[in-house]
Enzyme design. Structure first.
Site, PDB file in Angstrom:
ATOM      1  N   THR A   1       0.862  -1.191   0.000  1.00  0.00           N
ATOM      2  CA  THR A   1       0.000   0.000   0.000  1.00  0.00           C
ATOM      3  C   THR A   1       0.896   1.239   0.000  1.00  0.00           C
ATOM      4  OG1 THR A   1      -0.225  -0.229   2.388  1.00  0.00           O
ATOM      5  CG2 THR A   1      -1.966  -1.179   1.036  1.00  0.00           C
TER       6      THR A   1
ATOM      7  N   LYS B   1       3.831  -7.156   3.083  1.00  0.00           N
ATOM      8  CA  LYS B   1       3.491  -5.741   3.012  1.00  0.00           C
ATOM      9  C   LYS B   1       3.566  -5.167   4.422  1.00  0.00           C
ATOM     10  CE  LYS B   1      -0.140  -3.416   3.128  1.00  0.00           C
ATOM     11  NZ  LYS B   1      -0.260  -2.951   4.521  1.00  0.00           N
TER      12      LYS B   1
ATOM     13  N   THR C   1      -1.666  -2.742   8.387  1.00  0.00           N
ATOM     14  CA  THR C   1      -1.789  -4.196   8.290  1.00  0.00           C
ATOM     15  C   THR C   1      -0.493  -4.830   7.817  1.00  0.00           C
ATOM     16  OG1 THR C   1      -4.098  -4.005   7.697  1.00  0.00           O
ATOM     17  CG2 THR C   1      -3.022  -6.088   7.175  1.00  0.00           C
TER      18      THR C   1
ATOM     19  N   GLU D   1       5.917   3.437   7.909  1.00  0.00           N
ATOM     20  CA  GLU D   1       5.365   4.697   7.404  1.00  0.00           C
ATOM     21  C   GLU D   1       6.227   5.896   7.788  1.00  0.00           C
ATOM     22  OE1 GLU D   1       0.635   4.202   6.697  1.00  0.00           O
ATOM     23  OE2 GLU D   1       1.292   4.573   8.728  1.00  0.00           O
TER      24      GLU D   1
ATOM     25  N   ASN E   1      -0.543   9.837   8.031  1.00  0.00           N
ATOM     26  CA  ASN E   1      -1.699   9.398   8.807  1.00  0.00           C
ATOM     27  C   ASN E   1      -2.641  10.505   9.233  1.00  0.00           C
ATOM     28  OD1 ASN E   1      -1.398   6.464   9.046  1.00  0.00           O
ATOM     29  ND2 ASN E   1       0.613   7.061   9.818  1.00  0.00           N
TER      30      ASN E   1
ATOM     31  N   THR F   1      -9.184  13.627   3.788  1.00  0.00           N
ATOM     32  CA  THR F   1      -9.942  14.825   3.396  1.00  0.00           C
ATOM     33  C   THR F   1      -9.206  15.642   2.359  1.00  0.00           C
ATOM     34  OG1 THR F   1      -9.017  15.744   5.409  1.00  0.00           O
ATOM     35  CG2 THR F   1     -11.313  15.088   5.456  1.00  0.00           C
TER      36      THR F   1
END
Lengths: 406, 406
Positions: free
Chosen positions: B152, B178, B189, B275, B401, B406
């Protein structure tokens, strides 16, 4: 129960002061605080559960063994932790207070906050002690100076006080607190000092404090790191003249309520001023099988880095709330969970019975752009309730904690 | 034990493919992966401990009850979790694989990763299945396509494979993984799929996997949030021709070593690509009273937000290491702890016997500016050892994150 000015000087017979003595390099930042009661006071304290404990905690614990204290000395800028001579220095601080302020050395509460592993020089503290004691005052300016001297990267000094009656006597209880971060940051040490003129035995004072912290300070998290120097101490000097509280009953209940009013407000101030924070997060869990379960769930939600980041971005990402509930360790029925976000702009329901409901992203954004956000979780399992306080995770948190030492 | 190319296609008789079917909006990102064994394989899996479990996990668990699987289907872009029809959709995915690839529906492992609480549309998966199956290939390109389709916000596809011998037969074991983040991020995940041509009973395969994950994947943390969809699955199709491994012994040891070689490498890849991460952190704890204590300490250190921020800033702030050890819950003697930081640029000792030692800040900075950092903790309590993998906490973690929905 009414809010009043005066912080730790709201209660009768407490004087306070704070000044810059030279531990911190920035001369406009105060770094040494002193609180003194006119008479010896019943005292109680709770400390960090970290196995690495700051030297001041060891000394304070020893001094409070008899349940009596008369003064609190606290420096910012250096935690006096993981230093070979830490205990010696903390004892030395107590001796200076004893000599100059005329209290017993064993009646001094000592605390420090700042960088770990750098020896604390006693010299600036020794030199400043006469001025610090001479400047002690009973008014709100003294309380304010002490509140300012214990903070580090906090953006505001934190003080709260209430006035109430016990047995027809006017009583007061007030506190100051420091939150997360330092000018030379290391640990998000939480320090809280509370004074009251209520007459209460040391045993009942400890009982009140130990009960209260479970629902207040232990429900606050800025970044999940438990400091080595956390300390909450209460001094009750009895000058309000009420009949001494020596057991549970109506008077103890009033005292607990006063204590809780001040500690909840301090928790909100601490969380809302967490390092880098732009928002106060308040997770209110209802309908839990027990209040312990409710607390476990509430704390897990406000500790989630993913949820904290989403709140910074005003993103109604409720899946992260469910995820944090799911790994909290509390036994809950996922299919009965409801979640809503609430702020001054209104409430938006985002999850019913464990599954998403349609909601206006626009309305949710408007609600989450406020700086005080409630995360309402209903578990449908019973009557247990709890609240936890936290803050969002921001670029500034990383900046404050990544950019400093070099 | 030698590293080879080919990922999940390194083992004999495994074909793989990955493509963009339309779950993700970005058309250059693959979102559907398929792995198929020529013959039914012994299978084992471990799943998230989160009480909120993705629907695919429930279906996979049911399908693996008999210890046999022949295919893995996995989509990215949608977690198929907290949806009313989640199980139905996951079953539907299995049925499509069964129909088009000619395997039994009960032999399909299903996995999903992506946003929680948004219904997963089966249409793009149904439409793409013929092309996905037609494109299955035995070579490294097929493995690569599958590796790409399950990631992802990972910045690189992650695959590792090894070649080794059991009883004179050449065997292979390879995996894809992943890590954290999504294009529409929600949960970090972790998904890992491992294939091998070793002949091994389902029971021994599960034993090998369950033992290994305790020291590998369970020792990785990006942000402390345990996902609802974490799954590690292994398929062993036996085509290497070795005598079936049905008990502990020399062959099982070799298999465990092969498995561990691949999983440790995947852990390093996952943590280093967390991340927003700029650095891989590897905390190596030695001298613990037991290996469980060592693991508790190692994981606490790499989970500390304060330490992670310090590593981002290349700041040798070792007090944060001691602090994290202190609150880990492991029983340790603080006064015997040594800490050092090590990288390709050298080693710097920062703490001996629980107190600071003088060190060159310049040298420490040089060491910590590298992108792979070892945090060496020696406890002096015994012979227990453990390693945990994590990454630094950066502005980009907050950005990824906080800024997305939005």
């Amino acid at each position: 129960m009414k809010l009043v000015e005066g912080g730790v000087c709201a209660a009768k017979g407490f004087r306070a002061n704070g000044l810059h003595c030279g531990i911190r390099k920035n001369k406009i930042k105060k770094d040494l605080a002193l609180i003194v009661s006119d008479v010896p006071a019943a005292a109680a304290a709770v400390y960090t559960t970290n196995l690495v404990k700051g030297a001041p905690l060891l000394v304070t614990k020893k001094h409070l063994a008899n349940g009596v204290a008369q003064a609190v000395i606290c420096n910012s800028g250096n935690a006096n932790t993981c230093n070979a001579n830490g205990v010696e220095i903390a004892e030395h601080m107590s001796e200076l207070v004893a000599e100059v302020a005329g209290v017993k050395v064993d009646d001094v509460v000592v605390a420090s906050t700042g960088v770990i592993g750098q020896p604390l020089d006693i010299t600036p503290i020794r030199k400043a002690m006469p001025q610090l004691v001479a400047g002690l005052s009973y008014d709100h300016l003294g309380a304010r100076a002490a509140a300012e001297a214990i903070i580090t990267t906090d953006t505001v000094a934190k003080e709260v006080a209430v006035e109430f009656e016990i047995g027809g006597k006017v009583c007061h209880l007030g506190g100051i607190a420091k939150g997360s971060g330092m000018i030379h940051p290391n640990m998000a040490t939480m320090l809280v000092f509370i004074t009251t003129d209520v007459k209460i035995s040391a045993a009942m004072l400890q009982k009140a404090l130990s009960t209260d912290v479970q629902k207040t300070f232990n429900m606050v998290s800025i970044d999940g790191d438990t400091s080595t120097n956390d300390t909450v101490a209460v001094l009750a000097n009895g000058l309000a003249g009420n009949d001494e509280i020596v057991a549970e009953g109506a008077d103890f209940e009033i005292f607990m309520k006063a204590l809780n009013t001040v500690t909840v407000q301090l928790c909100r101030l601490l969380a809302g001023d967490g390092e880098g924070a732009t928002k106060l997060l308040e997770c209110k869990v209802t309908g839990a099988a027990c209040s312990k379960c409710a607390g476990t769930v509430a704390k897990s939600v406000i500790c989630s880095s993913l949820l904290k980041s989403a709140m910074f971005g005003a993103d109604a990402n409720w899946g992260r709330v469910l995820c944090a509930i799911g790994y909290s360790g509390a036994a809950v029925d996922i299919d009965r969970i409801d979640v809503a976000f609430r702020s001054a702009k209104g409430t938006v329901e985002v999850c019913k019975n464990g599954a998403g409901v349609e909601f206006s992203e626009e309305k949710a954004k408007e609600i989450l752009l406020e700086n005080e956000i409630e995360i309402l979780v209903s578990l449908g399992d019973g009557a247990g309730e709890a609240t936890a306080w936290g803050c969002d995770l921001t670029y500034d948190y990383v900046k404050i904690n990544g950019d400093y030492r070099t």
